[in-house]
Design an enzyme around this catalytic site. Structure first.
Site, PDB file in Angstrom:
ATOM      1  N   GLU A 436     -13.597  -5.899   2.187  1.00 25.36           N
ATOM      2  CA  GLU A 436     -13.843  -4.841   2.722  1.00 25.36           C
ATOM      3  C   GLU A 436     -14.968  -4.859   3.436  1.00 25.36           C
ATOM      4  O   GLU A 436     -16.298  -5.186   3.018  1.00 25.36           O
ATOM      5  CB  GLU A 436     -14.120  -3.604   1.619  1.00 25.36           C
ATOM      6  CG  GLU A 436     -14.592  -2.330   2.294  1.00 25.36           C
ATOM      7  CD  GLU A 436     -15.015  -1.116   1.195  1.00 25.36           C
ATOM      8  OE1 GLU A 436     -15.003  -1.444   0.047  1.00 25.36           O
ATOM      9  OE2 GLU A 436     -15.548  -0.226   1.512  1.00 25.36           O
ATOM     10  N   ASP A 509     -15.944  -2.786  -2.327  1.00 23.34           N
ATOM     11  CA  ASP A 509     -16.939  -2.138  -2.933  1.00 23.34           C
ATOM     12  C   ASP A 509     -16.739  -1.525  -4.189  1.00 23.34           C
ATOM     13  O   ASP A 509     -15.763  -1.014  -4.365  1.00 23.34           O
ATOM     14  CB  ASP A 509     -17.964  -1.285  -2.233  1.00 23.34           C
ATOM     15  CG  ASP A 509     -18.480  -2.048  -0.933  1.00 23.34           C
ATOM     16  OD1 ASP A 509     -18.702  -3.375  -1.064  1.00 23.34           O
ATOM     17  OD2 ASP A 509     -18.747  -1.438   0.229  1.00 23.34           O
ATOM     18  N   ASP A 511     -17.326   1.317  -5.322  1.00 20.38           N
ATOM     19  CA  ASP A 511     -17.509   2.823  -5.227  1.00 20.38           C
ATOM     20  C   ASP A 511     -16.217   3.413  -4.806  1.00 20.38           C
ATOM     21  O   ASP A 511     -15.260   2.764  -4.891  1.00 20.38           O
ATOM     22  CB  ASP A 511     -18.379   3.001  -4.044  1.00 20.38           C
ATOM     23  CG  ASP A 511     -18.174   2.353  -2.759  1.00 20.38           C
ATOM     24  OD1 ASP A 511     -17.098   2.055  -2.755  1.00 20.38           O
ATOM     25  OD2 ASP A 511     -19.112   2.462  -1.535  1.00 20.38           O
ATOM     26  N   ASP A 513     -14.963   4.826  -1.936  1.00 22.03           N
ATOM     27  CA  ASP A 513     -14.326   4.301  -0.845  1.00 22.03           C
ATOM     28  C   ASP A 513     -13.709   2.930  -1.193  1.00 22.03           C
ATOM     29  O   ASP A 513     -12.610   2.954  -0.517  1.00 22.03           O
ATOM     30  CB  ASP A 513     -15.280   4.062   0.157  1.00 22.03           C
ATOM     31  CG  ASP A 513     -15.734   5.413   1.167  1.00 22.03           C
ATOM     32  OD1 ASP A 513     -14.886   6.255   1.066  1.00 22.03           O
ATOM     33  OD2 ASP A 513     -16.458   5.285   2.104  1.00 22.03           O
TER      34      ASP A 513
END
Ligand code: 0RA
Length: 650
Positions: A436, A509, A511, A513
């Site tokens: 990403e 990541d 998180d 997203d």
């Protein structure tokens, strides 16, 4: 107290040859459990429960039982109780006078011996019989209500009877209750998973119309669920369509037929969506990998819809036939077949191999569907309109693809510029990281071992594949890049032999997203390169969340608990002043190449999680929740997304 069954021949004080053979049989099961139940891991453990329950389901299918209760006890044992006829208890002359119950529980493959007509079809992936469960249990108790009494027999570890069957108190009901405790010496981790069992029993209840299956968990917080479907697989189809799949005709098309090859049941309903959700079962086993029943169904569906469309002038003379995928766009269907001797093949033994089944299913579906369409012209028109529009979209996509073919992103000759490829060319040695963001991509390129690790940075959120048609999916930049890099095409054209990396590692990541991007990628692989998941080639990287440092020492923590443990060990409690440095990584980009290598990419030290698709039915539902119109369930899921991931590969 209990007395010996009247027609039971007193067992001799010492073992005779027959007993020894029996014990040797059970001992063989204990020596090589994998041969009988697949593994001694979670799948094998749960298989014990299925084996016992499937016997009760057989009794239900024969029409003698409508309730099964499965209870998980705090001591690790499991009880399966049914209200069937009860396993026969009378003495069997050809088995040295042992009760039929004892034979069923101690002789391999003795399950269906006494049934006659009603017992020709039996469930179970391996169909190994309850004696295998007995062999692999620390203790087992059978309680049979039959012939006016309760009968008992207990078994020690390994399946040896404690004594002959005993006749207990009078009973005016019938049924069988088997309690067993999986042997800790055999199973890696003998703890039953409620959700795994619940999912299986939900399927079983849908597939066995009218049968109630109750699952009770007495360990920890009490839980209980009852599965029951008066409408059988028709209810199953409605259940699958209840979220995110909007039906375009009201009634579920259903038929059932008994052929010589077995009993065939089909339920189907088309939806406004573009994806196909056709699930096939053989003897209640979810045949994830399809097989002859599924191909027979597909051939008949395509053939019948084409004939009808031609005959009614819906397809003009100069127009091409509908192709299979056109007729299945948006289709939700259950194909359930019960047959005498199912042959399971394929990588996960979930592909039906019986060749005679293909033409049997084809013939039956052809006949039924043709008359259904004649009798329901409105439904026929809706379905054909849908298939025709799918066919036009496919044609448009093909033209678009042909136009760009020469410089197509789908040609491997043209690897994307963003890809930092590895030096080795043997796919078995090579891995690709889908990373990403460009900045993490940069770190990964510098930190990697370029001999065998390729890096492909991905920007932004890739396309939501559930909602998009194939032509749109292929026009998405990131998707084209991934397809090219992997090098094996997509969908029907996918060729696993051309895959350029045997490990495809998603690195996002930690998180929301990141979880979203990961889910989108998994959706894409599920829809377009299903075989990669089946082959166990998709992985998820596990980057650390924290770096804890004190002087020259440094540690990485992968969750909060681990961070606190490390800090406690270093003498800090995370609230007062210490000389401990704590860094929380908000994204992969915050790690330098060396850190990324050490923590996440070095095969010697990293943890990567293998993505498996154990249950296509459930996976399909989850993807729909994620990608459908409802935002709430999607957010919910993303926040605790870990579902697809199992199997540590360190
Ligand atoms: C064979 C014959 C009969 C019952 C069963 C098997 C039977 C097996 C199991 C295993 C779990 N629950 C079960 N319930 C029944 C009876 C045949 C007869 O009564 O005529």
């Amino acid at each position: 107290m209990a007395e010996t069954a009247p027609d039971h021949i007193e067992p001799s004080a010492h073992y005779d040859a027959q007993d020894i053979t029996v014990l040797e049989g059970l001992e063989a099961v204990r020596k090589r459990p994998g041969m009988y139940i697949g593994s001694t891991g979670p799948r094998g453990l749960h298989h014990l429960v299925y084996e016992v329950v499937d016997n009760s389901v057989d009794e239900a299918m024969a029409g003698y039982c409508d309730r099964i209760t499965v209870t998980l006890h705090p001591d690790g044992s499991c009880t399966v109780a049914d209200n069937g006829r009860g396993i026969p208890v009378s003495a069997m002359a050809d088995q040295g006078g042992k009760s039929a119950l004892e034979v069923v529980l101690t002789v391999l493959h003795a399950g269906g011996k006494f049934g006659g007509e009603g017992y020709k079809v039996s469930g179970g992936l391996h169909g190994v019989g309850v004696s295998v469960v007995n062999a692999l249990s620390e203790s087992l108790t059978a309680e049979v209500r039959r012939e006016g009494f309760v009968w008992y027999q207990r078994y020690r570890a390994g399946g040896e009877p404690e004594g002959p069957i005993e006749k207990g108190e009078p009973s005016d009901v019938t049924g069988t209750t088997i309690s067993f405790k999986p042997d800790e010496d055999i199973f890696d981790d003998p703890v039953f998973d409620y959700d795994t069992l619940a999912k299986r029993f939900e399927d079983t209840a849908f597939l066995t119309r009218g049968l109630s299956i109750t699952l009770i968990d007495e360990r920890g917080e009490p839980r209980e669920q009852t599965f029951h479907a008066e409408g059988g697989i028709v209810d199953f189809v409605r259940h699958l369509n209840r979220t995110g799949r909007e039906a375009i005709h009201k009634d579920v098309v259903y038929f059932e037929s008994e052929a010589e090859e077995g009993v065939i049941e089909v339920a189907m309903q088309w939806t406004a969506g573009y994806t196909e959700a056709v699930h096939s079962y053989a003897n209640n086993i979810n045949t994830h990998e399809g097989g002859t029943h599924l191909s027979g169904f597909r051939t008949a569906l395509t053939g019948t819809l084409n004939s009808y469309a031609r005959e009614k002038g819906i397809l003009k003379e100069k127009e091409d036939n509908l192709e299979g995928p056109d007729t299945r766009e948006g289709l939700t269907a259950i194909i359930s077949i019960r047959l005498r001797d199912p042959q399971f093949e394929g990588q996960t033994k979930t592909k039906l191999g019986n060749s005679e089944v293909e033409s049997a299913v084809k013939t039956v579906v052809n006949e039924w569907l043709a008359s259904y369409l004649e009798e329901h012209p409105r439904v026929a028109n809706i379905v054909l309109e849908k298939a025709l529009s799918a066919s036009r979209a496919r044609e448009a996509a093909r033209k678009a693809r042909d136009l760009t073919r020469k410089k197509s992103a789908l040609d491997v000759g043209n690897l994307p510029g963003k890809l930092a490829d590895c030096s080795l060319s043997d796919p078995a040695m090579c891995e690709i990281y889908l990373v990403e963001g460009d900045s993490a991509g940069g770190s990964a390129k510098q930190g990697r071992d370029r001999m065998f690790q390729a890096i492909l940075p991905l920007r932004g959120k890739i396309l939501n594949v559930e909602k998009a048609r194939i032509d749109k999916i292929l026009s998405n930049e990131e998707i084209r890049t991934i397809i090219t890099a992997i090098g094996a095409g997509i969908k029907e054209e996918f060729q696993i032999d051309n895959v350029r990396y045997h490990k495809i590692i998603i690195m996002t990541d930690a998180d929301v997203d990141g979880a979203h991007i990961r889910t989108l990628l998994l959706t894409f692989f599920f829809r377009q390169m299903h075989e990669l998941i089946d082959a166990g080639m998709i992985y998820i990287a596990q980057p650390p969340l924290y770096r804890v440092a004190k002087g020259k020492e440094e540690y990485y923590a992968y969750d909060l608990e681990e961070r606190d443990a490390i800090m406690a060990r270093m003498g800090g409690n995370g609230e007062g002043k210490t000389n401990i440095g704590l860094q929380r990584y908000k994204g992969l980009g915050e790690m330098n190449p060396d850190q990324l290598w050490k923590t996440t990419m070095d095969p010697e030290t990293r943890t990567i999680l293998k993505v498996t698709m154990d249950d296509a039915v459930e996976a399909n539902e989850v993807f729909q929740t994620l990608m459908g119109d409802d935002v709430e369930p999607r957010r919910d899921f993303i926040e605790k997304n870990a579902k697809f991931v199992s199997n540590l590969d360190v």
